[in-house]
Every structure is written in C-alpha cells, then in structure tokens.
Design a protein around this motif. Structure first.
Motif, PDB file in Angstrom:
ATOM      1  N   MET A 139       0.857  -1.190   0.000  1.00  0.00           N
ATOM      2  CA  MET A 139       0.000   0.000   0.000  1.00  0.00           C
ATOM      3  C   MET A 139       0.891   1.238   0.000  1.00  0.00           C
ATOM      4  O   MET A 139       0.959   1.980   0.963  1.00  0.00           O
ATOM      5  CB  MET A 139      -0.944  -0.023   1.199  1.00  0.00           C
ATOM      6  N   ASN A 140       1.567   1.451  -1.123  1.00  0.00           N
ATOM      7  CA  ASN A 140       2.514   2.554  -1.225  1.00  0.00           C
ATOM      8  C   ASN A 140       2.141   3.462  -2.384  1.00  0.00           C
ATOM      9  O   ASN A 140       1.201   3.203  -3.123  1.00  0.00           O
ATOM     10  CB  ASN A 140       3.944   2.024  -1.386  1.00  0.00           C
ATOM     11  N   ARG A 141       2.904   4.513  -2.553  1.00  0.00           N
ATOM     12  CA  ARG A 141       2.571   5.489  -3.588  1.00  0.00           C
ATOM     13  C   ARG A 141       2.762   4.937  -4.996  1.00  0.00           C
ATOM     14  O   ARG A 141       2.136   5.427  -5.931  1.00  0.00           O
ATOM     15  CB  ARG A 141       3.352   6.772  -3.381  1.00  0.00           C
ATOM     16  N   GLU A 142       3.601   3.909  -5.171  1.00  0.00           N
ATOM     17  CA  GLU A 142       3.745   3.311  -6.497  1.00  0.00           C
ATOM     18  C   GLU A 142       2.467   2.597  -6.927  1.00  0.00           C
ATOM     19  O   GLU A 142       2.158   2.526  -8.106  1.00  0.00           O
ATOM     20  CB  GLU A 142       4.924   2.327  -6.532  1.00  0.00           C
ATOM     21  N   ASN A 143       1.729   2.057  -5.967  1.00  0.00           N
ATOM     22  CA  ASN A 143       0.497   1.335  -6.288  1.00  0.00           C
ATOM     23  C   ASN A 143      -0.739   2.211  -6.216  1.00  0.00           C
ATOM     24  O   ASN A 143      -1.714   1.971  -6.923  1.00  0.00           O
ATOM     25  CB  ASN A 143       0.321   0.138  -5.354  1.00  0.00           C
ATOM     26  N   PHE A 144      -0.743   3.217  -5.336  1.00  0.00           N
ATOM     27  CA  PHE A 144      -1.943   4.023  -5.124  1.00  0.00           C
ATOM     28  C   PHE A 144      -1.776   5.488  -5.522  1.00  0.00           C
ATOM     29  O   PHE A 144      -2.752   6.196  -5.599  1.00  0.00           O
ATOM     30  CB  PHE A 144      -2.353   3.975  -3.640  1.00  0.00           C
ATOM     31  N   SER A 145      -0.555   5.950  -5.732  1.00  0.00           N
ATOM     32  CA  SER A 145      -0.248   7.362  -5.901  1.00  0.00           C
ATOM     33  C   SER A 145      -0.567   8.072  -4.588  1.00  0.00           C
ATOM     34  O   SER A 145      -0.667   7.429  -3.543  1.00  0.00           O
ATOM     35  CB  SER A 145      -1.021   7.968  -7.072  1.00  0.00           C
ATOM     36  N   THR A 146      -0.726   9.376  -4.625  1.00  0.00           N
ATOM     37  CA  THR A 146      -1.152  10.137  -3.445  1.00  0.00           C
ATOM     38  C   THR A 146      -2.129  11.202  -3.912  1.00  0.00           C
ATOM     39  O   THR A 146      -2.095  11.608  -5.083  1.00  0.00           O
ATOM     40  CB  THR A 146       0.044  10.822  -2.735  1.00  0.00           C
ATOM     41  N   PRO A 147      -3.007  11.667  -3.016  1.00  0.00           N
ATOM     42  CA  PRO A 147      -3.963  12.706  -3.443  1.00  0.00           C
ATOM     43  C   PRO A 147      -3.274  13.977  -3.931  1.00  0.00           C
ATOM     44  O   PRO A 147      -3.798  14.653  -4.811  1.00  0.00           O
ATOM     45  CB  PRO A 147      -4.780  12.980  -2.178  1.00  0.00           C
ATOM     46  N   SER A 148      -2.101  14.293  -3.400  1.00  0.00           N
ATOM     47  CA  SER A 148      -1.415  15.509  -3.841  1.00  0.00           C
ATOM     48  C   SER A 148      -0.736  15.344  -5.198  1.00  0.00           C
ATOM     49  O   SER A 148      -0.606  16.307  -5.946  1.00  0.00           O
ATOM     50  CB  SER A 148      -0.389  15.940  -2.793  1.00  0.00           C
ATOM     51  N   GLU A 149      -0.309  14.131  -5.542  1.00  0.00           N
ATOM     52  CA  GLU A 149       0.360  13.893  -6.828  1.00  0.00           C
ATOM     53  C   GLU A 149      -0.638  13.730  -7.961  1.00  0.00           C
ATOM     54  O   GLU A 149      -0.518  14.361  -9.007  1.00  0.00           O
ATOM     55  CB  GLU A 149       1.235  12.636  -6.762  1.00  0.00           C
ATOM     56  N   ASN A 150      -1.575  12.805  -7.773  1.00  0.00           N
ATOM     57  CA  ASN A 150      -2.551  12.511  -8.823  1.00  0.00           C
ATOM     58  C   ASN A 150      -3.845  12.055  -8.146  1.00  0.00           C
ATOM     59  O   ASN A 150      -4.010  10.879  -7.840  1.00  0.00           O
ATOM     60  CB  ASN A 150      -2.005  11.430  -9.756  1.00  0.00           C
ATOM     61  N   TRP A 152      -6.896  11.745  -9.188  1.00  0.00           N
ATOM     62  CA  TRP A 152      -7.711  10.783  -9.957  1.00  0.00           C
ATOM     63  C   TRP A 152      -7.157   9.369  -9.792  1.00  0.00           C
ATOM     64  O   TRP A 152      -7.896   8.442  -9.476  1.00  0.00           O
ATOM     65  CB  TRP A 152      -7.737  11.196 -11.422  1.00  0.00           C
ATOM     66  N   GLN A 153      -5.873   9.178  -9.990  1.00  0.00           N
ATOM     67  CA  GLN A 153      -5.269   7.849  -9.862  1.00  0.00           C
ATOM     68  C   GLN A 153      -5.404   7.321  -8.433  1.00  0.00           C
ATOM     69  O   GLN A 153      -5.680   6.146  -8.225  1.00  0.00           O
ATOM     70  CB  GLN A 153      -3.795   7.886 -10.256  1.00  0.00           C
ATOM     71  N   PHE A 154      -5.224   8.180  -7.442  1.00  0.00           N
ATOM     72  CA  PHE A 154      -5.338   7.757  -6.051  1.00  0.00           C
ATOM     73  C   PHE A 154      -6.738   7.223  -5.765  1.00  0.00           C
ATOM     74  O   PHE A 154      -6.900   6.120  -5.235  1.00  0.00           O
ATOM     75  CB  PHE A 154      -4.998   8.917  -5.107  1.00  0.00           C
ATOM     76  N   TRP A 155      -7.767   7.989  -6.110  1.00  0.00           N
ATOM     77  CA  TRP A 155      -9.133   7.572  -5.762  1.00  0.00           C
ATOM     78  C   TRP A 155      -9.599   6.380  -6.597  1.00  0.00           C
ATOM     79  O   TRP A 155     -10.337   5.524  -6.096  1.00  0.00           O
ATOM     80  CB  TRP A 155     -10.102   8.745  -5.865  1.00  0.00           C
ATOM     81  N   ILE A 156      -9.174   6.290  -7.837  1.00  0.00           N
ATOM     82  CA  ILE A 156      -9.494   5.108  -8.646  1.00  0.00           C
ATOM     83  C   ILE A 156      -8.809   3.880  -8.042  1.00  0.00           C
ATOM     84  O   ILE A 156      -9.403   2.802  -7.933  1.00  0.00           O
ATOM     85  CB  ILE A 156      -9.073   5.303 -10.118  1.00  0.00           C
ATOM     86  N   SER A 157      -7.560   4.023  -7.606  1.00  0.00           N
ATOM     87  CA  SER A 157      -6.842   2.908  -6.978  1.00  0.00           C
ATOM     88  C   SER A 157      -7.532   2.468  -5.691  1.00  0.00           C
ATOM     89  O   SER A 157      -7.691   1.266  -5.434  1.00  0.00           O
ATOM     90  CB  SER A 157      -5.397   3.305  -6.678  1.00  0.00           C
ATOM     91  N   VAL A 158      -7.947   3.433  -4.875  1.00  0.00           N
ATOM     92  CA  VAL A 158      -8.667   3.102  -3.645  1.00  0.00           C
ATOM     93  C   VAL A 158      -9.992   2.412  -3.972  1.00  0.00           C
ATOM     94  O   VAL A 158     -10.351   1.412  -3.345  1.00  0.00           O
ATOM     95  CB  VAL A 158      -8.888   4.369  -2.781  1.00  0.00           C
ATOM     96  N   LEU A 159     -10.702   2.905  -4.977  1.00  0.00           N
ATOM     97  CA  LEU A 159     -11.978   2.303  -5.380  1.00  0.00           C
ATOM     98  C   LEU A 159     -11.782   0.860  -5.873  1.00  0.00           C
ATOM     99  O   LEU A 159     -12.534  -0.040  -5.496  1.00  0.00           O
ATOM    100  CB  LEU A 159     -12.636   3.147  -6.470  1.00  0.00           C
TER     101      LEU A 159
END
Length: 191
Positions: A139-150, A152-159
């Motif tokens: 569960m790191n930024r390579e797999n989920f990104s972060t809300p500050s970086e991207n 869209w990618q973060f929330w799609i990954s969480v979803l």
C-alpha cells in the motif's frame, strides 16, 4: 561477492519466511530494497506484480525476478543475471527442502504431542503478522499514488482496492476474475 550475498539473503528468507510467499514479501523487500539497495521500491513493486501474474508461488517468482534484477542492476550481463535468478531461487527453496526432509523423518513421529501443537499455535499469529506486513508494504505510492500527486489515480486505486476486497469477502467472486476486472478497470479509468 554479490552472488554470495544473494544466496545468503534468500537462504535466510527461505529459512524464516513462514506464511508462504506473501509472508516473504516484506522480508524480501527489507533485504533487496532497504538493506542492500539492489533495486528501487518501484522496481520491487513491479516484480511483485509480475510475480502475481506468472504461474507458480509468488515467493519463488519474486526471488527469481529479484535475483535477475539485482545482478542486472549491478551492471553484469544477461548470462550473469540469469545465474542470479537461479542463485536466488535455489537459495530460497533450499531451506524448505531441508526442513521438509527433517519434518518427514521427525515431526510425523511427534505430531500429536502438546509441544508440537503449541509450536503451531505460536506460529499462527506470526504468519498473520507477516501477511499483514506484506499488505501494508504494497500500500505505497507506487500502487496508489497520493492525493497531492494525482488525485484521480489515487481515488481510482482506492476504489479498485475496496471493490476487490468486497468482491472477495462479500460476493465470493473468484480472485482470477477480480484480477481481470481490476486490470480492465485500470486500463479504462487510468489510460
């Protein structure tokens, strides 16, 4: 020198990697990324993803890819990198082979004793802890990104994570189907 370090590292992981391949992931990451710096966390995350997609146990697949990547990143050629794969894989499997021979000879004789029963009771929480460590490791930024970086990618990954968890636990959907669905969702939503 790196081949000896590779052998000792993966032999030790194979010796203490209770809980199977997923339990070994945090041990492997701690050695190949943190301790020796043979690869980056991004490379290790890619190795875990490839290891999950290829047939065979994830621990052995990870050892094979880590051995290859470590030697390749050390600047050695293709043949030496393949030898690195064999070294890491053999070293990881060797303790299990030795322990299984011992278990077949000794443990079966004493399987019903309280001492053996208590040993297994003690190992169960350790296995759960190693599996939890592997989960947290991934569960790191390579797999989920972060809300500050991207965002869209973060929330799609969480979803996708939540949908996969609910699909597995609540609806009992086959994990292979969920992998295909998650890959398709990632392709459609993140492309």
């Amino acid at each position: 020198m790196i081949f000896l370090e590779l052998f000792i590292t993966f032999f030790t992981i194979g010796l203490f990697g209770f809980g199977g391949g997923y339990g070994m992931l945090s041990l492997i990451q701690g050695q190949v990324v943190t301790k020796y710096g043979w690869m980056t966390m991004g490379e290790f995350t890619d190795i875990v993803a490839i290891s999950q997609m290829t047939p065979g146990p994830i621990g052995i697949n990870s050892a094979t890819y880590c051995g290859y990547t470590a030697i390749h990143n050390a600047g050695m050629g293709e043949t030496m990198a393949i030898l690195g794969s064999f070294t890491a894989t053999f070293a990881l499997v060797l303790p299990s082979l030795i322990l299984m021979i011992i278990i077949c000879k000794v443990l079966m004789k004493y399987m019903k004793t309280n001492i053996v029963h208590n040993i297994f009771l003690g190992l169960r929480p350790a296995v759960v802890g190693l599996l939890l460590a592997a989960t947290i490791l991934l569960m790191n930024r390579e797999n989920f990104s972060t809300p500050s970086e991207n965002k869209w990618q973060f929330w799609i990954s969480v979803l996708i994570f939540v949908a996969t968890f609910v699909g597995t636990k609540v609806f009992r959907i086959n994990p292979i189907q969920l992998i295909v669905y998650a890959g398709f969702a990632g392709l459609v939503l993140l492309y």
